[in-house]
Design an enzyme around this catalytic site. Sequence first.
Site, mmCIF file in Angstrom:
data_model
loop_
_atom_site.group_PDB
_atom_site.id
_atom_site.type_symbol
_atom_site.label_atom_id
_atom_site.label_comp_id
_atom_site.label_asym_id
_atom_site.label_seq_id
_atom_site.Cartn_x
_atom_site.Cartn_y
_atom_site.Cartn_z
ATOM 1 N N GLU A 1 0.845 -1.194 0.000
ATOM 2 C CA GLU A 1 0.000 0.000 0.000
ATOM 3 C C GLU A 1 0.881 1.246 0.000
ATOM 4 O OE1 GLU A 1 -2.753 2.567 3.079
ATOM 5 O OE2 GLU A 1 -2.679 0.386 3.358
ATOM 6 N N ARG B 1 0.473 10.442 0.032
ATOM 7 C CA ARG B 1 0.811 11.573 0.902
ATOM 8 C C ARG B 1 2.018 12.354 0.392
ATOM 9 N NH1 ARG B 1 0.580 8.491 6.797
ATOM 10 N NH2 ARG B 1 -1.360 7.352 6.411
ATOM 11 N N THR C 1 -4.579 6.232 1.648
ATOM 12 C CA THR C 1 -4.991 7.616 1.875
ATOM 13 C C THR C 1 -5.708 8.158 0.645
ATOM 14 O OG1 THR C 1 -2.898 7.817 3.101
ATOM 15 C CG2 THR C 1 -4.285 9.754 3.012
ATOM 16 N N LYS D 1 -11.336 -1.359 6.829
ATOM 17 C CA LYS D 1 -10.136 -0.908 7.530
ATOM 18 C C LYS D 1 -10.547 -0.381 8.900
ATOM 19 C CE LYS D 1 -6.494 2.627 7.168
ATOM 20 N NZ LYS D 1 -5.785 3.559 6.266
#
Length: 213
Positions: free
Chosen positions: A47, A51, A74, A134
Site C-alpha cells: 500500500e 501523501r 490515503t 479498515k
Amino acid sequence: MTPTEQSERALKLCQLAPVIPVLVIHDPAHARPLAEALVAGGLPVLEVTLRTDCALDAIAQMAQVEGAVLGAGTVLTPAQMEAARNAGAIFAVSPGSTPALIDAARVNDMALLPGAQTCSEVMTLLEQGYTLQKFFPAESIGGAGALKSIGGPLPQVNFCPTGSITPALAPDYLKLPNVACVGGSWVAPKAMMDAGDWAGITELARAASGLPR
C-alpha cells in the site's frame, strides 16, 4: 465491481500475507528496490500512501516488479482513485468513506478497503456490502480489545487494522477471528530507505511475513 465483490477480492489479497506494508515514499528512486525487497521478504501486497508528490510515480514503478500487488492508500477523492488505478494500483484504502468514493470504486473497478471506527460506521458499510473494512487509527481507538468487542455483535465483518501497530502489537490483532491481516509501516523505515538498506528491509519483511495468525 460491487462492494461485496470488492471485499471478496480484497480479502484474497489480505490472505497472501499477515502484514500489508503501509508505505510513505519521498524519493521515487526508492520505489523499485523497496518493492523488490518487500516481495523478497514475503510481503507481496503493498500500500503506497498518496501523501507525497511522487506517490503515483512510485506505484507505477512498483507495479512492474514481479510478484508485487499494488494498492493506493490515503485515497480521499474519486480523482485520486482514478489516478491510482491509471498508475497500476488494483486496490484502494481510505481512512473513512464517502458516497462519492464508494461510487468511484464501482466505476473504476477498484477494490476499496473503506475505513471505519464505530459500530454505526461498520454497519453502514456492511449495508452496502463491505464485509472487509479498515479499522483506523487502530491503537488510538482502543486497539485489539476494541476490535474484539466489535466482533461480538458484528462477526460477519473482517478487518485490516492499521495505525501505530508495531511488531509487538501485531500478534494481538492477528489472533482475532475478525482480522484478515494488519497494515504496518514498521517494515520500511524511512532511515533504512534513505540508507538504501534493502537487505535490512527484506529481513524486516521476512519477520513480518512469518507472524502467526
